[in-house]
Structures are given as structure tokens and as C-alpha cells.
Design a protein around this motif. Structure first.
Motif, PDB file in Angstrom:
ATOM      1  N   ILE A 153       8.165  -7.122 -27.758  1.00 53.54           N
ATOM      2  CA  ILE A 153       8.857  -6.374 -26.695  1.00 53.54           C
ATOM      3  C   ILE A 153      10.366  -6.577 -26.790  1.00 53.54           C
ATOM      4  O   ILE A 153      11.151  -5.651 -26.616  1.00 53.54           O
ATOM      5  CB  ILE A 153       8.305  -6.819 -25.323  1.00 53.54           C
ATOM      6  CG1 ILE A 153       6.824  -6.412 -25.241  1.00 53.54           C
ATOM      7  CG2 ILE A 153       9.093  -6.225 -24.174  1.00 53.54           C
ATOM      8  CD1 ILE A 153       6.041  -7.118 -24.174  1.00 53.54           C
ATOM      9  N   TRP A 154      10.770  -7.797 -27.139  1.00 53.94           N
ATOM     10  CA  TRP A 154      12.195  -8.092 -27.318  1.00 53.94           C
ATOM     11  C   TRP A 154      12.787  -7.156 -28.387  1.00 53.94           C
ATOM     12  O   TRP A 154      13.888  -6.643 -28.257  1.00 53.94           O
ATOM     13  CB  TRP A 154      12.346  -9.558 -27.731  1.00 53.94           C
ATOM     14  CG  TRP A 154      13.753 -10.004 -27.965  1.00 53.94           C
ATOM     15  CD1 TRP A 154      14.646 -10.410 -27.020  1.00 53.94           C
ATOM     16  CD2 TRP A 154      14.437 -10.074 -29.219  1.00 53.94           C
ATOM     17  NE1 TRP A 154      15.834 -10.747 -27.606  1.00 53.94           N
ATOM     18  CE2 TRP A 154      15.738 -10.553 -28.958  1.00 53.94           C
ATOM     19  CE3 TRP A 154      14.085  -9.802 -30.534  1.00 53.94           C
ATOM     20  CZ2 TRP A 154      16.680 -10.751 -29.960  1.00 53.94           C
ATOM     21  CZ3 TRP A 154      15.027  -9.997 -31.531  1.00 53.94           C
ATOM     22  CH2 TRP A 154      16.306 -10.459 -31.247  1.00 53.94           C
TER      23      TRP A 154
ATOM     24  N   GLU B  60      11.924  -4.184 -29.048  1.00 52.79           N
ATOM     25  CA  GLU B  60      12.140  -2.864 -28.459  1.00 52.79           C
ATOM     26  C   GLU B  60      13.406  -2.842 -27.602  1.00 52.79           C
ATOM     27  O   GLU B  60      14.178  -1.889 -27.649  1.00 52.79           O
ATOM     28  CB  GLU B  60      10.926  -2.489 -27.610  1.00 52.79           C
ATOM     29  CG  GLU B  60      10.442  -1.105 -27.933  1.00 52.79           C
ATOM     30  CD  GLU B  60       9.684  -0.470 -26.800  1.00 52.79           C
ATOM     31  OE1 GLU B  60       9.374  -1.152 -25.808  1.00 52.79           O
ATOM     32  OE2 GLU B  60       9.397   0.722 -26.916  1.00 52.79           O
ATOM     33  N   ASP B  61      13.617  -3.932 -26.848  1.00 51.42           N
ATOM     34  CA  ASP B  61      14.805  -3.992 -25.987  1.00 51.42           C
ATOM     35  C   ASP B  61      16.082  -4.006 -26.806  1.00 51.42           C
ATOM     36  O   ASP B  61      17.042  -3.322 -26.490  1.00 51.42           O
ATOM     37  CB  ASP B  61      14.783  -5.293 -25.155  1.00 51.42           C
ATOM     38  CG  ASP B  61      13.733  -5.208 -24.065  1.00 51.42           C
ATOM     39  OD1 ASP B  61      13.213  -4.104 -23.844  1.00 51.42           O
ATOM     40  OD2 ASP B  61      13.432  -6.267 -23.468  1.00 51.42           O
ATOM     41  N   VAL B  62      16.092  -4.802 -27.860  1.00 53.57           N
ATOM     42  CA  VAL B  62      17.345  -5.021 -28.598  1.00 53.57           C
ATOM     43  C   VAL B  62      17.605  -3.935 -29.644  1.00 53.57           C
ATOM     44  O   VAL B  62      18.729  -3.504 -29.841  1.00 53.57           O
ATOM     45  CB  VAL B  62      17.328  -6.425 -29.245  1.00 53.57           C
ATOM     46  CG1 VAL B  62      18.519  -6.625 -30.168  1.00 53.57           C
ATOM     47  CG2 VAL B  62      17.320  -7.480 -28.161  1.00 53.57           C
TER      48      VAL B  62
ATOM     49  N   ARG C 280      20.714 -12.407 -27.012  1.00 56.33           N
ATOM     50  CA  ARG C 280      20.821 -10.991 -27.364  1.00 56.33           C
ATOM     51  C   ARG C 280      22.256 -10.494 -27.375  1.00 56.33           C
ATOM     52  O   ARG C 280      22.547  -9.435 -27.936  1.00 56.33           O
ATOM     53  CB  ARG C 280      19.930 -10.126 -26.470  1.00 56.33           C
ATOM     54  CG  ARG C 280      20.182 -10.267 -24.977  1.00 56.33           C
ATOM     55  CD  ARG C 280      19.356  -9.272 -24.226  1.00 56.33           C
ATOM     56  NE  ARG C 280      19.601  -7.933 -24.708  1.00 56.33           N
ATOM     57  CZ  ARG C 280      18.795  -6.911 -24.569  1.00 56.33           C
ATOM     58  NH1 ARG C 280      17.635  -7.085 -23.986  1.00 56.33           N
ATOM     59  NH2 ARG C 280      19.121  -5.720 -24.990  1.00 56.33           N
TER      60      ARG C 280
END
Ligand code: AMP
Length: 585
Positions: free
Chosen positions: A348-349, A351-353, A321
Motif C-alpha cells: 500500500i505504501w 501506491e501512496d508514494v 517518504r
């Protein structure tokens, strides 16, 4: 299955095209979607008119339709007006050289602007458009062009010389070959597209095609037999346009990037037709995947909607990331994925990135457009494919012992995913294979060959394929086609091909090979068979692993039991092997 639910904010509800899924689903009518398009006075409709000329006529001619980014980062913008003129020229060329309404045009090249001009120009002239993946080897290209009775081919000079020239004269339907990037005099029997374009007129009257006239032929793999040519009609654009609006939240003037190659159905339905029908600006990247480049493009091209695939997302995740850290993704509004199961972690990744989850959606070559989706205004259950599009009735079904369809209404029951037939982009035929086509439809249901389950909230979850098809990096590969090429190697007596799970590509192709008497199963031979397969099939389709066996597990009727090979490979129960006859490791 993960228990985490990604809740949507009030803001995403308020700004999205579809603010309340249940309400829109309940009141949806395809006639209203049709009314959002233009059409001709006589009830006719042509995909190219809706994607291009309509926008010019309605004052959007100066908007960029396609922003092409070359491998070396040079960019070229085509406005809707440019695209109208170029597709007019193209339609004039093919008409001048004798191509007629109903003929079929094949296009095979990398992501060059000419792909888009050929697709829309051919449909303008009433021909069917068939894209081919440029990484295919000569065998898959030839079989598809034979099944599709190709009249016109548009390709590059390099691809023509490498993959087509040697057998071209054996496909008599092929009358016209137009070459892009032709240096000097074109090879015998070919014309330079660039020269023809210069000389052609830029006015053309779009053919008034009927809703049910053929527009597109997309090839998809079968478990047995030849590839299937799924036929789609001009009326399919009603679904292309509407599903883009609803499932991908396309809004007038958005910048949209679909990373799929136009050689595959996603790259046509959502890489050309849907976004142009909705008046968007398409980003077309000529280069292959590169994590740094992709982050840069998302930022610098100010992409609003991004439609990509699980393999690419997993490659981005693997690249780390940190690569994304210095980028500003504030223009991104909606991110979506299709083609293979999207793991919950990847959702979900996202959303995080990026600050948004990936919205998984599901469809097939045969459905022509998105059928199940996670929507901008609906909470996302990571790992789920979402809910049916408005206008689509989906179900989980099985056949009872008498062959009748039974709907499994109890939550989480695994069965076959089925769709009520009748949506506009549903395939209308498999070319010349009526029986194969008819088999897909039972009691008014289209059977997808995918296994799935539905939870108590109506979300669908992918379970697996009910057949032996392999999904590698998003490409559906028929084991039969791979086996047919390998078997032609002089040392090979039998071959079976399966898909094995792979953390990045979803699945990889593995071949089990039995040799003719006198052949030695050593590394040199393995390399030779591998090279043969790559040459014939191209790197996207050829097996990544080859192992030798004395014989292959077969039923008494002589069918190779691919399923058994796979079960053994994965350490799963072998199931019913009562019909197993020969089998030696
Ligand atoms: P194709 O016709 O090449 O587009 O492949 C269609 C097949 O890809 C489907 O029948 C599924 O097996 C698979 N597929 C497409 N979308 C998804 C998804 N969101 N999740 C799981 N599998 C998918």
C-alpha cells in the motif's frame, strides 16, 4: 491478512501484455512462448543468442542493452551490438585457453559490466555460468567452486588476492583465472581480462546448444549438508522470457531495473536473461542501497519497470517518504518484489508514494523463474503472492500417513506449496546429488518446502518455510553452513544457528554456542568468534548475534533441535520434545 483490495484501472488492463488473467491462463501453451524466441534451424537454442545476437540481427543493435551507473555516478552504455561484440571476444578468450563446451565458469565480483559479458559470453561458448556473491567469504566460495568443478573463474584482482589465492592450488579443476581491473602484471597463474579482451576477435559462432543442455548452475543452501547446485538448461529461457512478459509486464524498449545482485538467482534470471530476451534496457547500479540514490535513479534513468525486494522496500519506508517527495516517477509503470514475504503495508505504501502498488511474486532458485505473481491487470490483495503463472499448476498439498500426496482444496488450509513438474525453467538436477533432487518430486509434484494457503479467489498467501533455512535480506542461508564455519573456532564445541524475525532484514542469523572446557564465555571471546565467522563466511552470512550456552538441545540421535531454540526465543509452544536429550542454558 488485510481486507483492502487494490483494484486495477481499465487503463492498466488495456496497456498490459496480459489483459485477462483467467483467459490467458486457460489457453496458455509453452510452445507459443517458445515460438516467440528465435532458436537455430536445427531446433537448438542458446540463451546468449536470444538475449543478444538475435536483437542485433533483427535491427535493434543500436538500442542500449545495459546502462551501467558507477558508484561515482559515471555511466557507461552498452548497446546490443556492443554486447554482441564483447561477448564474442569473451567466448573467443575462454575457447582459446582450452575451456570446452560443458565446462563450468564461475564469476564473482560486484555489479560491473564484466559480469554481464562473462555470463552471456560463457553461455555463448557452451559453458555453464555460475554467479557467486562477492560478499561471500572464502569458505562459501570454495565449497561452491568445488561442487561445481569450476574450470574458469572471472573475478577482480582484489577479490582474488583476498579470498581465493590462498587455496586456489587445492582446487585442481580450476584452469583459467581471468582478472578484471588488474593493475600491472597479473598474479601468478592469472590473466588480465582487459588485456585478453583487447587482443581477441569480435566474431564468434555461438555454440548450438540443445534445449536440455546445461546453461546455469545456481547454488542454494540446504538445511543439512553442502550447498546444492541447482542446474538449469538453455531451454529455461522460454520461461525467463515469458514470465518477464507476463508477470513483470516487460514491453519492447522498456527501461528495467532489477536491484538484485547477479550473485543470486534473481539477479541472473531477471537481472540479465529475462529483460535482455525481451529487448529491454537494463539499469545496473554498482553502488549499494541508498534511499536518496535509488529515488534519483528511478527518476533520472526513467525506469519503467522496477523489480526489487522487501528488505529494500522496508529500508525505503524507514528512510521516510519525504525523501521521495520531490521526485517525478511518471515513467514508472510497474513495480514488483520478490524473495521474502512482502507485508501488506509495503504494498500500500508503494501506491501512496509511487502511484502503483508493489506486485509481490514468488519463486525459488529451483524453479528458475516466477511461479506465482500479482499481475498488472489483476486486482492486488496486499500481502498475497498472487496467482500461478499461465503454464504453471500450483496447489496446496500434504502427505497422508502413507506418504501419498493429498491436495487441500478447501480455502485457507495450510499445507506445502507444490507445483506440477514440467515447466521450462525447472531445475534439472542438484549437481551430483541425485537422491536430494529426487526427494523434491513426488507423484509428479515439485514440493517447495514452503508452507502456504490459497483463498477462495485462488490467491496464494505465504505462511513460512517448512525447513530451518533462514531468509536474511532476501538471501537464503543454510544454518549448517554457518555452523560448520563457527565450529572451527578453537574455543567452540557445539553450535546451532537459527533465524530470528527482524523488522528490516526479514530474519537475522543468531548463533548459540557451547564452549570447550576451560573457555570463558565473555565479550572478548564473543567478538573473536564473530570476527572468525565474518572472515570465513562474509558479512551477508555471518551471525549478527551470538550467545553462549552450556549445551544445546539435542534429540537422542544427536540432532540439534534448532526448532526448539527458535520456539523458546519467540515464546512459542515447544511442540513435541519427547526426543529431547541434553539441554542446559
Ligand atoms: P531462493 O531460492 O534463495 O530464491 O529462496 C527462495 C525462497 O524465498 C522461497 O522458498 C521462499 O521461502 C522465499 N520467498 C521467495 N519469494 C517469496 C515471496 N514473495 N513471499 C514469501 N517468501 C518468498
Amino acid at each position: 491478512m488485510t481486507s483492502k483490495i487494490i483494484r486495477k484501472s481499465e487503463k492498466s488492463f488495456a496497456t498490459s501484455n496480459m489483459q485477462d488473467y483467467e483467459e490467458v491462463y486457460g489457453s496458455f501453451a509453452w510452445e507459443e512462448a517458445r515460438a516467440r524466441l528465435d532458436g537455430f534451424d536445427n531446433g537448438c537454442l542458446n540463451i546468449a543468442h536470444e538475449c543478444v545476437d538475435r536483437h542485433v540481427a533483427q535491427g535493434r543493435g543500436e538500442r542500449v542493452a545495459i546502462r551501467w551507473v558507477g558508484k561515482d555516478d559515471t555511466t557507461k552504455d552498452l548497446t546490443y551490438r556492443d554486447l554482441r561484440d564483447l561477448t564474442n571476444r569473451f567466448a573467443n578468450i575462454i575457447a582459446k585457453h582450452g575451456a570446452q563446451r560443458g565446462d563450468s565458469l564461475f564469476c564473482m565480483m560486484g555489479r560491473l559490466p564484466e559480469v554481464y559479458v562473462s555470463a552471456l559470453g560463457s553461455m555463448k561458448a557452451g559453458l555453464t555460468f555460475s554467479p557467486l556473491f562477492a560478499a561471500f567469504g572464502p569458505d562459501p566460495i570454495r565449497s561452491r567452486m568445488e561442487i561445481g568443478k569450476a574450470t574458469v573463474l572471472v573475478t577482480t584482482e582484489a577479490l582474488y588476492n583476498r579470498k581465493i589465492k590462498s587455496w586456489r592450488s587445492e582446487v585442481p579443476s580450476l584452469k583459467l583465472v581471468l582478472l578484471v581491473n588488474c593493475k600491472g602484471t597479473p598474479p601468478d597463474g592469472c590473466l588480465s581480462l582487459d588485456q585478453e579482451m583487447e587482443a581477441a576477435s569480435d566474431t564468434f559462432e555461438t555454440v548450438h546448444t540443445k534445449l536440455e543442455d546445461k546453461a546455469l548452475i545456481h547454488f542454494t543452501s540446504g538445511t543439512t549438508g553442502k550447498p546444492k547446485g541447482a542446474v538449469h538448461v538453455h531451454g529455461a529461457i522460454i520461461a525467463h522470457a515469458e514470465t518477464g512478459r507476463i508477470a513483470l509486464d516487460m514491453q519492447d524498449g522498456d527501461v528495467f531495473w532489477c536491484t538484485a545482485d547477479p550473485g543470486w538467482v534473481t539477479g541472473t534470471s531477471y537481472g540479465i536473461i529475462s529483460p535482455l530476451a525481451n529487448g529491454l534496457t537494463l539499469i545496473v547500479d554498482e553502488a549499494e542501497f541508498n534511499a536518496k540514490r535509488w529515488y534519483r535513479l528511478l527518476e533520472t534513468q526513467k525506469v519503467n519497470i522496477w523489480y526489487t525486494a522487501p528488505t529494500a522496500i522496508r529500508m525505503l519506508m524507514a528512510a521516510g517518504r519525504d525523501l521521495a517527495a520531490d521526485h517525478d516517477f511518471s515513467d514508472l509503470r510497474f513495480m514488483s518484489s520478490v524473495g521474502e514475504p512482502l507485508n501488506a503495508e509495503a504494498v500500500i505504501w508503494g501506491e501512496d508514494v509511487f502511484g502503483h502498488p508493489f506486485h509481490d511474486n514468488w519463486w525459488q532458485t529451483e524453479t528458475g523463474g516466477i511461479m506465482l505473481a500479482n499481475y498488472a491487470s489483476m486486482d492486488v490483495k496486499p500481502g498475497s503472492m498472487g496467482k500461478p503463472l499461465p503454464g504453471i499448476v500450483a496447489s496446496i498439498v500434504e502427505k497422508d500417513p502413507s506418504g501419498k500426496i493429498v491436495e487441500l482444496t478447501e480455502p485457507m488450509k495450510i499445507g506445502e506449496l507444490a507445483l506440477r513438474s514440467g515447466w521450462p525453467s525447472m531445475m534439472r538436477a542438484y549437481l551430483d546429488e541425485e537422491a536430494r533432487y529426487n526427494k523434491c518430486f513426488v507423484e509428479g509434484w515439485y514440493l517447495t518446502d514452503d508452507l502456504a494457503k490459497r483463498d477462495a479467489d485462488g490467491y496464494y498467501w505465504f505462511v513460512g518455510r517448512a525447513d530451518d533455512l533462514i531468509k536474511s535480506s532476501g538471501h537464503l542461508i543454510g544454518p549448517f553452513e554457518v555452523e560448520s564455519a563457527i565450529i572451527e573456532h578453537p574455543a567452540v564445541s557445539e553450535v546451532a544457528v537459527i533465524g530470528l524475525p527482524d523488522p528490516q532484514a526479514g530474519e537475522i542469523v543468531k548463533a548459540y554456542v557451547a564452549l570447550n572446557p576451560g573457555q570463558t564465555p565473555d565479550e572478548a571471546l564473543e567478538l573473536d568468534i564473530r570476527a572468525h565467522a565474518r572472515k570465513r563466511l562474509g558479512p551477508a552470512v555471518a551471525p549478527r548475534q551470538i550467545v553462549f550456552r552450556k549445551s544445546l538441545p539435542k534429540t537422542r540421535s544427536g540432532k540439534i533441535m534448532r526448532r526448539l531454540l527458535k520456539a523458546r526465543e519467540l515464546g512459542l509452544p515447544e511442540g513435541d520434545i519427547s526426543t529431547l536429550e541434553s539441554d542446559e542454558a
